[in-house]
Design a protein around this motif. Structure first.
Motif, short mmCIF file in Angstrom:
data_model
loop_
_atom_site.label_atom_id
_atom_site.label_comp_id
_atom_site.label_asym_id
_atom_site.label_seq_id
_atom_site.Cartn_x
_atom_site.Cartn_y
_atom_site.Cartn_z
N ILE A 6 0.78 -1.45 0.23
CA ILE A 6 -0.04 0.03 0.03
C ILE A 6 0.99 1.34 -0.01
N LYS A 7 2.13 1.24 0.67
CA LYS A 7 2.66 2.45 0.57
C LYS A 7 3.18 2.63 -0.77
N SER A 8 3.93 1.64 -1.53
CA SER A 8 4.54 2.17 -2.67
C SER A 8 3.28 2.47 -3.84
N LEU A 9 2.11 1.98 -3.57
CA LEU A 9 0.94 2.07 -4.41
C LEU A 9 0.61 3.60 -4.30
N SER A 53 -1.63 9.52 -6.20
CA SER A 53 -1.72 10.57 -5.10
C SER A 53 -3.18 10.54 -4.95
N LYS A 54 -4.07 10.24 -5.69
CA LYS A 54 -5.70 10.47 -5.60
C LYS A 54 -6.17 8.83 -5.71
N VAL A 55 -6.84 8.36 -4.67
CA VAL A 55 -7.42 7.05 -4.73
C VAL A 55 -8.85 7.17 -4.56
N PRO A 64 -3.08 6.94 2.99
CA PRO A 64 -2.88 8.05 3.86
C PRO A 64 -4.12 8.90 4.03
N GLN A 65 -5.17 9.13 3.06
CA GLN A 65 -6.34 9.69 3.17
C GLN A 65 -7.09 9.17 3.81
#
Length: 818
Positions: free
Chosen positions: A678-681, A686-688, A787-788
């Protein structure tokens, strides 16, 4: 026809004026709010949402006016304001995301306060994205279709050789033929027996009593059918009379609507005609001004500059330095300043250029003073579009608001406005020529009076040295010797450049989420509706790709990840983005790259070709299907040969090279994001955007639209509400498959006698597996780890979350809360 067009001109001019009036009030409000920060986060967010809704309303009005106004000079003013409003909407959306830590926002209460409907805040797709590039898009489609035809034209010749049969195959073939012959004989024999039995039965039933009984039965059935038909008709008429249903006349397109559409098409043709006349007039007027007013303008400038030389010499005792072209040249001379002030400004600029450290120290001190003077609270981020909007407002009020156009019945261009604009351009053009002459003349004056040659030479040498030091290295072009057409054709042959499907964003059906605000007030995070997904895609992808100015100034989105279960329409959204913006479509999915351009050099060449063509033929969309495979935690054994992680190292480097002027968007789709790191993805995307299964309102709309799309008719016999209820958990893809399986050609022919029933869709629906609650919860849990999602969880936890995730520069607010 001319009368209707003139009425349309007045109507769309009123729409433009109304939009400008709303924009004036918004600009005054925004400028006032920038001075006074807001301490309450909830109140601040409500102000943001209100501004967003009002800007969207103005956006819709300006888009409609720009699409239909035929006056070429008005359209240029509207276009500038339209791009500014689009950019401001994107800025407000970005600010709402940063304040609420969510890609989706629910504004039911604001819509209700402003007395608007959900359709009033739907983001429109400007029609000029495709209309103004129609010829370019047609040429590209022809090139693509011709290349595909050439590839399909090479067919393998049919082999005429007969394959010999072995003994077992020959015996099997004879057995099949013999059994088929015996079956046909047996069927013929049974048919004859059945016909004999029917003859005997008819002879027995010819009794008079049986005939009377049959007649009564037929009458009973017929009268019942007639009465049910009459009762149904009376019920429908009563519902129409009460206003609870629409009649058959409303199901067909009204003649006035057809006439309005024809009028709109006619106005677009008139736009092209007026634009051609406008361009011709510009050339003619420019040549005329250059011949008539150019020489006088040149002599007047020379006299003014000479007068300035003399005044400076009388004031300071020496001749001044001539302003550089970077500073504006002789334009500085004609500003409202005295010669002494101009000389002081030039001296300060020279000192700053010699001592850049002193200049930076001054800036740092000014910034520190501003930070100390700032009041605690929340303030809006600086906007890159407010100045453009303010210029558009002033242009409208000074030129077009009170302009008398009674004589301009056909709404053609006005020559006086062209002259005013071209005089300024001609003045700048003449000024460059005059500056070269007057610099030489000033040097001659200095030589004659001051006799100082060394100073001028020293200055010119310093300037040349500073310009040479600013050169930057350019990246190597690996295909410098190849034409863009050859690269384009090779990418098509390799299957990396494809033709996008003709799907519009409005085809992604879904209704508005009416309970979002209510659920959030009760600390329940609602799942977004499909209408919210459509809005986010329009804001993050369609609007920036469609407008170059918006893409350069608005918050830059380089990559988007669409995550959701299978069948929710992720690929459909990718094709809709390409269709709405006229983008070139590239496919860099791991499965599509398998076996193509092997090795590091091959991969480097492939990426170079793809992004070179993407930049030259922008806007462009680069699709990466199954995006999770690129960031596998552990590659499965069956996929090791495909090498799905080829782009893992190079893709972040490519993202860094994409700048504001490059209208390139990378869109990834995934239905199994849990398998990826999930970190590298999230570093790449930047927007999921999480796409859920459709809710009840969206399913209700989709059943109705899909049935009508595939040839069915929706009547009172079809209970759409029950159908939407029992289809909970099924995706759009499941619903399309069910509708296609039910609405066969034979079933469509029977609709007049046997209307559709909800029970017909239940059986094929039960054969497919829905999206179970566990799978939806897995997507929710995965998104909470992004992150979001983490920021949203902290913010939703209460006061502690708000303190942990404050805005940048909100130090005073932090201290106050502690």
């Amino acid at each position: 026809m001319p009368l209707s067009i003139s009425m349309s001109n007045r109507t769309y001019s009123e729409i433009w004026a109304d939009a400008q009036g709303g924009l004036n009030s918004l600009l005054t409000q925004e400028l006032a709010e920038q001075v006074h920060p807001e301490r309450d986060r909830v109140v601040f967010f409500q102000c943001l949402v209100t501004l967003y809704v009002r800007y969207v309303k103005i956006f819709r009005q300006l888009e409609e006016a720009y699409d239909q106004i035929v006056h070429p000079q008005k359209r240029r003013v509207i276009r500038a304001v339209l791009d500014g409003v689009m950019g401001r909407v994107l800025e407000l959306k970005n600010e709402m995301v940063e304040k609420e830590f969510s890609e989706y926002h629910y504004m039911d209460d604001v819509i209700q306060d402003l007395k608007l409907t959900p359709t009033d805040i739907e983001i429109p797709i400007p029609r000029y994205f495709r209309n103004e590039r129609n010829q370019v898009l047609q040429d590209r489609e022809k090139m693509l279709s011709n290349t595909l035809k050439l590839m399909e034209g090479v067919e393998k010749p049919l082999s005429l050789e007969v394959h010999p049969l072995n003994f077992e195959e020959a015996v099997k073939l004879i057995q099949v033929s013999e059994r088929a012959r015996q079956g046909r004989l047996r069927a013929k024999f049974m048919r004859e027996i059945q016909q004999d039995g029917e003859r005997q039965r008819r002879a027995k039933d010819r009794d008079l009593a049986a005939i009377n009984h049959a007649a009564v039965h037929i009458q009973k059935v017929w009268k019942g059918y007639q009465q049910r038909k009459k009762t149904k008709k009376d019920r429908e008429e009563e519902m129409i009379f009460l206003g609870m249903a629409l009649g058959s006349a409303h199901s067909q397109t009204c003649s006035s609507i057809l006439a309005a559409r024809a009028n709109e098409a006619c106005r677009r043709q008139r736009q092209n005609q007026h634009e051609e006349d406008f361009q011709k007039s510009i050339i003619a007027i420019t040549d005329q001004l250059r011949e008539v007013e150019g020489p006088d303008m040149k002599e007047t400038m020379k006299d003014q500059i000479r007068q300035w030389f003399i005044e400076c010499h009388n004031t300071t005792g020496s001749f001044p330095d001539y302003p550089d072209e970077e500073d504006g040249g002789s334009a500085l001379i004609f500003s409202d300043k005295t010669p002494q002030q101009l000389i002081e400004e030039l001296e300060e600029k020279e000192e700053d250029s010699k001592n850049p450290k002193v200049k930076d120290e001054k800036k740092d001190k000014a910034k520190k003073n501003e930070e100390e003077e700032e009041e605690p609270g929340l303030k809006m981020l600086p906007s890159a579009f407010l100045t453009d909007l303010d210029i558009g407002r002033k242009t409208f009020s000074s030129i077009w608001q009170n302009r008398n156009e009674s004589k301009n019945f056909s709404q053609r261009h006005e020559a006086e406005l062209i002259k005013e604009e071209k005089r300024k351009e001609l003045e700048a053009e003449v000024r460059l020529q005059v500056d070269e002459l007057m610099r030489q003349e000033l040097a001659n004056w200095k030589l004659a009076v001051d006799k100082d040659k060394g100073k001028a030479k020293g200055k010119t040498k310093k300037k040349k040295g500073s310009k040479i030091g600013k050169k930057k290295k350019k990246d190597k072009d690996l295909t410098a010797d190849r034409s863009i057409q050859s690269l384009y054709q090779e990418l098509i042959e390799q299957g990396l450049l494809k033709q996008a499907k003709a799907i519009n964003l409005e085809d992604y059906l879904g209704d508005y989420s009416y309970l979002g605000t209510t659920l959030r007030q009760t600390d329940i995070e609602p799942m977004p509706s499909l209408s919210d997904v459509r809005q986010v895609i329009a804001l993050y992808a369609v609007l920036p790709l469609g407008s170059q100015e918006v893409h350069e100034k608005a918050p830059l989105v380089k990559a988007i990840l669409l995550a959701g279960p299978a069948g929710v329409g992720k690929k459909m959204l990718v094709h809709a983005i390409c269709q709405e913006t006229g983008s070139t479509f590239f496919d860099l999915s791991p499965l599509n790259l398998a076996g193509k351009y092997p090795g590091k050099s091959g991969l480097q060449m492939m990426l170079h070709m793809v992004f070179k063509v993407a930049r030259l033929m922008q806007p462009s969309v680069v699709w990466i299907g199954d995006a999770e495979k690129m960031f596998y935690k552990k590659v499965p054994k069956e996929e090791k040969e495909l090498d799905p992680k080829r782009l893992k190292k190079d893709l972040p480097k490519i993202l860094k090279s994409i700048k504001g002027e490059d209208r390139i968007l990378i869109v990834g789709t995934t239905q199994e994001p849990f398998n990826a790191d999930i970190k590298s993805l999230c570093k790449v995307y930047s927007k999921v955007v999480l796409i859920p299964r459709p809710d009840y309102a969206s399913r209700y709309v989709m059943w109705k639209q899909l049935i009508m799309k595939y040839g069915g008719t929706v009547t009172n016999m079809l209970d759409l509400s029950s159908l939407a209820k029992i289809s909970d958990g099924y995706t759009q893809g499941h619903m399309v498959q069910v509708v296609q399986s039910v609405l066969t050609d034979r079933r469509i022919q029977q609709l007049s006698k046997r209307p559709l029933m909800a029970s017909e869709f239940v059986k094929p629906l039960a054969k497919t597996d829905p999206v179970f609650q566990d799978e939806e919860e897995a997507f929710k849990n995965w998104y909470a780890k992004t992150p979001q999602g983490k920021k949203r969880a902290k913010a939703a936890s209460g006061k502690d979350g708000e303190e942990e995730a404050p805005l940048k520069g909100d130090k005073a607010a932090k201290k106050g809360k502690k």
